[in-house]
Design a protein around this motif. Structure first.
Motif, mmCIF file in Angstrom:
data_model
loop_
_atom_site.group_PDB
_atom_site.id
_atom_site.type_symbol
_atom_site.label_atom_id
_atom_site.label_comp_id
_atom_site.label_asym_id
_atom_site.label_seq_id
_atom_site.Cartn_x
_atom_site.Cartn_y
_atom_site.Cartn_z
ATOM 1 N N HIS A 111 1.016 -1.615 0.248
ATOM 2 C CA HIS A 111 -0.058 -0.133 0.176
ATOM 3 C C HIS A 111 0.623 1.377 -0.343
ATOM 4 C CE1 HIS A 111 -2.461 3.566 1.900
ATOM 5 N NE2 HIS A 111 -3.291 2.799 1.505
ATOM 6 N N ILE A 170 0.446 -5.187 2.530
ATOM 7 C CA ILE A 170 -1.175 -5.597 3.061
ATOM 8 C C ILE A 170 -0.842 -7.476 2.601
ATOM 9 C CG2 ILE A 170 -3.336 -5.237 2.393
ATOM 10 C CD1 ILE A 170 -1.570 -3.409 4.139
ATOM 11 N N GLY A 184 -3.766 -9.235 6.203
ATOM 12 C CA GLY A 184 -3.577 -7.303 6.703
ATOM 13 C C GLY A 184 -2.172 -7.021 6.559
ATOM 14 N N SER A 185 -1.694 -5.904 7.523
ATOM 15 C CA SER A 185 -0.759 -5.559 7.401
ATOM 16 C C SER A 185 0.128 -6.423 8.057
ATOM 17 C CB SER A 185 -0.317 -4.182 8.328
ATOM 18 O OG SER A 185 0.760 -4.100 8.706
#
Length: 520
Positions: free
Chosen positions: A206, A219, A224-225
């Motif tokens: 991202h 990401i 997710g992160s």
């Protein structure tokens, strides 16, 4: 949030498809520091959904794109020489049904870039003229064109009601562009070491911008992160090579711009129908559907590859799939060309669809949209910013050379060398013994998937199956194989062990939706 600040000054390349990877390689040859970034995986967009041809663009002659044909033929012959383990000559046959059709409409397209395709197809005079020019523009790396003898035409399986003769010529085939991109990235790493620069690859990123600084965070699709904070980069320049996502990338950077990309979608079919494969043999066919649009029927990877459609597309390129009417269109065209094979929907093992990053234009035939590439400067951007419009497999190297010739002089740097004579070996998966254990049900060493996860930035099942090991096209791909791959991803920390079964189920659904491929 922790921030890891990069040294000021790398050139950031957004988009790790074939053009972005080629640009990164070309830059590293100049000793530049390069950061190659993608919102998803290497070769995860248009590159993976192409027709897998390295060709001069015979039909571009109709639209007087002489310079593009010359460039494409030069690059085709260069790739046959420098990447001979990846790119192979392919004989193609063009069937014709009459002698004079297409002369007037061809002249309209050549001089005015307008006019519909001839209803009766392109006649032998037009085809012979085009092939003669094609041969003259090429370097002689492959045989010139010829007309099939009566006996050869009779044995070809081509419709004798629709066609009366056929011509043969050569282009080339790149079986797996996905692994070609891997080869480009690995060579960029090697070139950086040779020339004293730095090369870094970051996938699943991202990006956000604050003034003249870019902030990247990972990401991952599964969780997710990754928790590693952001990397802050103050770039010397940014090259937007995001393909059909060029406009999306500009919006993400908060850089105002008119629309640059007007993509068209192209769908392809894969079949192992015995009658078609036997009839086709080692040669491909370049013919026309009922509406005059050119299509290919190609021998490929122990199967037949049929494509492609060319439909304007304004949606998210990641959501483009082969629609039922496109599938029927390609099946009907195949049966019209080879009436005795009787291809049906049940013969189609899988399909795929991609979006071409063509320039945004007004109304008109999609076939008339130029396939040349453009390096677009963005005046007033917070850093030197360039967007790449167009491009195709064949010209990825020359596109990269053109980009470097624009960007580095703008930065006050010279361009001392190029990749015109630099060999490109295939992607390296490490040393693997001949008797190495294989993944279940497929002919791929387990060590290759482990190497891809550790060294080739593979983080998901789709990375491994679709773009590293190319198992997406293996008819024996099984759930058991996917489970073993998922376990390897879990070992590397890219997947939670309790999520393996759910992730495999999710991926099997993706294969069905995106490729029409069934896995049990």
């Amino acid at each position: 949030m922790a921030t890891d600040r990069f040294n000021v000054g790398p050139i950031v390349v957004l988009g790790a498809g074939i053009n972005g990877a080629a640009i990164a390689r070309e830059l590293t040859l100049q000793g530049a520091d390069v950061l190659l970034v993608d919102a998803e995986d290497l070769a995860g967009g248009t590159t993976s959904y192409s027709s897998r041809l390295i060709h001069g663009g015979l039909r571009y002659l109709e639209y007087a794109e002489i310079s593009l044909v010359r460039e494409s033929l030069t690059e085709r012959d260069r790739l046959l020489r420098l990447a001979s383990e990846l790119v192979h000559p392919l004989e193609l046959v063009i069937p014709v049904g009459n002698r004079f059709s297409g002369l007037i409409s061809g002249a309209q397209r050549f001089f005015f870039k307008t006019g519909a395709a001839p209803k009766d197809g392109r006649g032998s005079l037009v085809v012979r003229l085009g092939l003669t020019l094609y041969d003259r523009f090429a370097s002689g790396a492959v045989p010139g064109h010829r007309r099939l003898t009566s006996a050869q035409f009779a044995q070809s399986g081509l419709s004798t009601e629709k066609f009366f003769t056929a011509f043969s010529y050569y282009d080339a085939q790149l079986t797996f562009p996905e692994q070609f991109v891997l080869a480009l990235v690995q060579d960029a790493q090697a070139a950086a070491k040779e020339e004293g620069g730095a090369f870094s690859l970051r996938t699943y990123q991202h990006v956000r911008r604050e003034a003249e600084t870019l902030f990247f965070s990972t990401i991952h699709p599964n969780h997710g992160s990754d928790g590693g904070g952001e990397v802050a980069v103050t770039p010397a320049a940014v090259i937007n090579a995001a393909g059909p996502w060029v406009d999306t990338a500009l919006a993400g950077l908060n850089v105002p711009s008119p629309r640059l990309i007007g993509g068209t979608k192209g769908s392809h079919l894969i079949t192992r129908a015995p009658d078609l494969c036997k009839t086709l043999g080692p040669r491909g066919v370049y013919a026309e559907a009922a509406d005059g649009r050119p299509i290919f029927i190609l021998p490929w990877n122990n199967a037949c590859l049929i494509g492609t459609t060319d439909i304007r597309y304004d949606g998210d390129p990641a959501e483009a799939v082969a629609e039922p009417d496109e599938i029927e269109y390609l099946i009907d065209a195949t049966n019209m060309i080879f009436p005795d094979v009787g291809l049906t929907r049940d013969d189609i093992q899988q399909h795929y669809c991609g979006v071409r990053p063509l320039p945004a234009v007004g109304e008109g035939a999609t076939s008339s949209i130029t396939r040349s590439h453009v390096v677009h400067r963005h005046p007033g951007a917070p850093f030197p910013l360039y967007s790449i419009i167009g491009g195709k497999l064949t010209t990825c190297r020359s596109l990269a050379e053109d980009v470097v010739k624009v960007v580095l002089p703008d930065l006050g740097q010279e361009v001392p060398r190029n990749s015109r004579d630099r060999a490109l070996p295939p992607a390296n998966f490490g040393e693997t013994p001949l008797d190495a254990p294989l993944l279940p049900d497929v002919n791929a060493p387990i060590a290759h998937s482990a190497y891809a996860i550790e060294h080739l930035a593979a983080k998901t099942l789709s990375d491994l199956v679709e773009r590293r090991l190319m198992l997406v096209f293996d008819p024996n791909l099984s759930r058991q194989c996917l489970c073993v791959l998922a376990e390897q991803l879990a070992d590397a920390g890219w997947l939670q062990r309790q999520e393996i079964d759910a992730e495999v189920d999710h991926y099997i659904h993706r294969l069905q939706k995106r490729y029409g491929k069934r896995v049990s």
